[in-house]
Enzyme design. Structure first.
Site, PDB file in Angstrom:
ATOM      1  N   CYS A 336       0.792  -1.236   0.000  1.00  0.00           N
ATOM      2  CA  CYS A 336       0.000   0.000   0.000  1.00  0.00           C
ATOM      3  C   CYS A 336       0.826   1.290   0.000  1.00  0.00           C
ATOM      4  CB  CYS A 336      -1.021  -0.007   1.125  1.00  0.00           C
ATOM      5  SG  CYS A 336      -0.697  -1.084   2.498  1.00  0.00           S
ATOM      6  N   ARG A 365       6.933 -11.214   5.421  1.00  0.00           N
ATOM      7  CA  ARG A 365       6.533 -10.948   6.796  1.00  0.00           C
ATOM      8  C   ARG A 365       7.218 -11.953   7.718  1.00  0.00           C
ATOM      9  NH1 ARG A 365       0.061  -9.746   5.663  1.00  0.00           N
ATOM     10  NH2 ARG A 365       0.443  -8.022   4.213  1.00  0.00           N
ATOM     11  N   GLN A 383       0.688 -11.287  -3.214  1.00  0.00           N
ATOM     12  CA  GLN A 383      -0.729 -10.952  -3.132  1.00  0.00           C
ATOM     13  C   GLN A 383      -1.259 -10.554  -4.506  1.00  0.00           C
ATOM     14  OE1 GLN A 383      -0.310  -7.745  -0.193  1.00  0.00           O
ATOM     15  NE2 GLN A 383      -1.509  -8.968   1.226  1.00  0.00           N
ATOM     16  N   ASP A 385      -2.874  -8.053  -5.182  1.00  0.00           N
ATOM     17  CA  ASP A 385      -3.167  -6.849  -4.421  1.00  0.00           C
ATOM     18  C   ASP A 385      -3.600  -5.714  -5.339  1.00  0.00           C
ATOM     19  OD1 ASP A 385      -3.376  -5.414  -2.140  1.00  0.00           O
ATOM     20  OD2 ASP A 385      -1.243  -5.061  -1.857  1.00  0.00           O
ATOM     21  N   HIS A 387      -5.165  -1.340  -4.977  1.00  0.00           N
ATOM     22  CA  HIS A 387      -5.643  -0.222  -4.172  1.00  0.00           C
ATOM     23  C   HIS A 387      -6.431   0.719  -5.072  1.00  0.00           C
ATOM     24  CE1 HIS A 387      -2.306  -1.849  -1.782  1.00  0.00           C
ATOM     25  NE2 HIS A 387      -3.086  -1.517  -0.772  1.00  0.00           N
ATOM     26  N   LYS A 467     -12.791  -3.383   7.587  1.00  0.00           N
ATOM     27  CA  LYS A 467     -12.696  -4.206   6.383  1.00  0.00           C
ATOM     28  C   LYS A 467     -13.821  -5.236   6.327  1.00  0.00           C
ATOM     29  CE  LYS A 467      -9.397  -7.371   8.607  1.00  0.00           C
ATOM     30  NZ  LYS A 467      -8.091  -8.054   8.506  1.00  0.00           N
ATOM     31  N   HIS A 513      -8.210  -0.920   0.067  1.00  0.00           N
ATOM     32  CA  HIS A 513      -7.256  -2.022  -0.085  1.00  0.00           C
ATOM     33  C   HIS A 513      -8.077  -3.272  -0.393  1.00  0.00           C
ATOM     34  CE1 HIS A 513      -4.181   0.237   2.494  1.00  0.00           C
ATOM     35  NE2 HIS A 513      -5.317   0.890   2.733  1.00  0.00           N
TER      36      HIS A 513
END
Length: 638
Positions: A336, A365, A383, A385, A387, A467, A513
């Site tokens: 992000c 992570r 991910q 992912d 945004h 979320k 997100h």
């Protein structure tokens, strides 16, 4: 003695003397209920049947049909297991034995090294103790007296003492059956005779209080149910889960492997990487049609960006840090902040919004070794992912569009049941309460716009915003939380992103997100287990295998294989000098959807023989007929 009034669920009210036990009330209701009762709910508090009532209130009795009873039975069985361990292995120190999903565990400090070979004897001792039908008696001591009790030579339990020394309660409760006593808040079953359906499952190591500097304990995992049928169904499901284990199947199918030298990182083999690529291409096509712009951002980023975003303050325990030339960097844990940096390049107008930025971003992570599990929990992952930078007015439409995308994708993979939870503000968070209220309300409005039913998941939002969490139900009835969309009023503002509104003023955009798969690694693990390795042809990394009956037909096999490849199918030739029966068995074992068999008959006829996994021989087809069949199966997502 004064009377008190007990209100029952059917509307009846019983007048009883103050000081009457719950069990006495249950016996008045009926002998059948007294025989089947497990515990009760009095004025919203779960209680043992032996508890004394001194005030009026509402009472509901738990039986084997009550959903609350299962947890009570499991917690009571944990005490039964601890009693059996104490009798068979004297000197074992007791710690805690909580209920967990699908069962319970108890942590022991013992000189004996437990193993599954001990389970039959332990289970037999537990059955013996259960049959004695010891009453389970609740007593209370002052915390000071309880500490003194567990410090006596005959009852030394240093772990219990340590816990109580940190408590602030003046009194603590004990539960005793036979010669065994343990600390517990309860409630418990009225007697050990209620505990007949249990199974010990596994042994693992666990640090006391999760602290690697504290003693390593031995944790025995087990389960218990209210009926023999429920236990047997669960044990069957566990065996089926072992058969479907993605780590086992992933190795057998040549998809990936894991190594101790690189914990939590995946070594993808050719077939596994092809599956990985198939997933990326599939979702990439979906995103492209919805106006997403695919980007790529660095994996090593200056620490200060993640300080400003709030990640270092709120997420540092899971982050990897490094440095170079006296500068501190992070190995990207999430995409992000980097996407905000892309949004900030150039001036954005309200007319440019929404801006949808997508990335198959590699993240790292620092997960603890004890929680990593195959592909399901790793340190390095990708991910799907994205945004979405938008205005407040655009939130509902964007969330609704994402929900439609997510439902379409899950349906393609055969997941028809999707559970939705709305996770609101956590204790540790950034941003004002006013901003959080605005974000949570916007998400609720969006759910209404999308006609999306949800339940609340209190306090489980991200540190920057609430979320929606989307949970899949697989073929074994297990739940997997995958997709998510988060409403964030904080991050873009903290990092200085803004757009020019219609009146010329500047505002930070709202940041959504979102991910459909979550991580590709985990979603692949879920797919392997859901399909037991039999992936649908449309996503399978090896759709067709061509089998020549002998070397004489190897050239023909390569010609056919090239035509299959040219048609867009993932195919290969098994050119090994082995008998055709062996090659067929290998194709079945490796779960290849279709086998093409070529020999003298096929060479003469100009056709191919087809064999479908789990069905067998389909007969002969022209290559064009076979291609049409394959194309239909792939296009229909069969």
């Amino acid at each position: 003695m004064a009377n008190i009034s007990i209100s029952l669920p059917n509307g009846n009210v019983l007048e009883v003397e103050s000081g009457t036990t719950i069990m006495d009330v249950v016996k008045r209701i009926g002998p059948g209920l007294a025989k089947s009762a497990i515990a009760a709910l009095f004025e919203g508090q779960q209680m043992d049947l032996s508890r004394i009532l001194t005030q009026s209130g509402s009472l509901r009795v738990f039986t084997a049909q009550s959903p609350e009873s299962l947890e009570i039975v499991r917690h009571s069985t944990a005490h039964l297991m601890a009693m059996a361990v104490s009798e068979l292995f004297p000197g074992t120190l007791l710690t805690i034995g909580p209920v967990i999903d699908n069962g319970f565990y108890y942590d022991f400090d013992s000189k004996h090294k437990f193993s599954p070979e001990d389970f039959p004897a332990l289970e037999e001792k537990m059955r013996e103790l259960a049959k004695k039908d010891f009453p389970v008696v609740r007593t209370e001591k002052s915390r000071v007296d309880a500490i003194a009790y567990f410090q006596e030579a005959d009852h030394q339990e240093p772990y219990k003492v340590e816990m109580m020394q940190e408590w602030t309660d003046d009194t603590v409760s004990f539960y005793t059956h036979g010669s065994f006593s343990d600390l517990c808040r309860g409630p418990h079953v009225p007697s050990t005779g209620k505990l007949g359906h249990f199974k010990l499952l596994s042994v693992a190591g666990a640090y006391w209080r999760g602290d690697e500097k504290r003693p390593m304990l031995q944790r025995i995992y087990a389960t218990a149910f209210l009926s023999k049928d429920d236990l047997e169904k669960h044990l069957f499901q566990l065996e089926e889960a072992k058969r479907r284990d993605h780590r086992k199947l992933g190795k057998e199918l040549g998809y990936f492997h894991l190594e101790e030298g690189s914990p939590g990182m995946v070594f993808w083999h050719a077939r596994g990487w092809k599956l990985y690529s198939n997933l990326m291409e599939y979702i990439r096509a979906k995103l492209s049609r919805r106006g997403y712009l695919e980007v790529r951002t660095p994996e090593v980023v200056e620490k200060n960006l993640y300080v400003k975003s709030g990640h270092v303050e709120n997420y540092s325990a899971l982050m990897f840090f490094t440095e170079s030339e006296n500068r501190e960097f992070v190995i990207k844990p999430m995409n992000c902040p980097c996407h905000v940096e892309i949004f900030k390049q150039g001036i954005k107008s309200f007319r440019d919004l929404p801006v949808r930025i997508a990335e198959f971003g590699k993240c790292h992570r620092n997960e603890l070794a004890g929680v990593m599990h195959g592909l399901m929990r790793v340190r390095g992952f990708t991910q799907d992912d994205a945004h979405i930078f938008c205005t407040v007015d655009q939130i509902a439409d964007e969330v609704a569009d994402f929900c439609k995308l997510l439902q379409d994708v899950y349906a393609d993979f055969g997941f028809s049941e999707v559970l939705v939870k709305l996770a609101d503000r956590p204790e540790k968070r950034v941003g004002s309460d006013e901003v959080w209220t605005k974000a949570e309300e916007a998400l609720k409005v969006a759910c209404g716009r999308a006609s999306l039913a949800y339940t609340m998941n209190p306090g489980e939002g991200a540190f920057y915003g609430p979320k929606l969490e989307f949970t899949l139900l697989d073929s074994l009835g297990r739940h997997w939380q995958c997709g998510t969309i988060q409403v964030d009023f904080n991050t873009a503002d903290r990092l200085g992103a803004e757009y020019v509104a219609s009146d010329g003023s500047k505002h930070p955009p709202v940041m959504l997100h979102r991910a459909v798969f979550g991580s590709l690694e985990r979603f692949i693990g879920i797919l392997i287990e859901n399909f037991a390795g039999d992936l649908p042809m449309w996503i399978n990394p090896q759709q067709i295998r061509v089998l020549p009956v002998s070397e004489k037909y190897l050239e023909l096999s390569h010609e056919i294989n090239n035509k299959l490849l040219d048609a867009g199918f993932q195919s290969e030739v098994d050119g090994r000098n082995d008998k055709i029966g062996f090659k067929i068995r290998e194709g079945e074992r490796e779960k290849v959807p279709y086998l093409v068999i070529l020999g003298e008959k096929e060479q003469q006829s100009g056709k191919i023989s087809l064999r479908k996994r789990k069905i067998g021989d389909l007969g002969t087809f022209s290559l064009d007929e076979a291609l049409e069949k394959f194309k239909f199966e792939v296009s229909s997502r069969a």
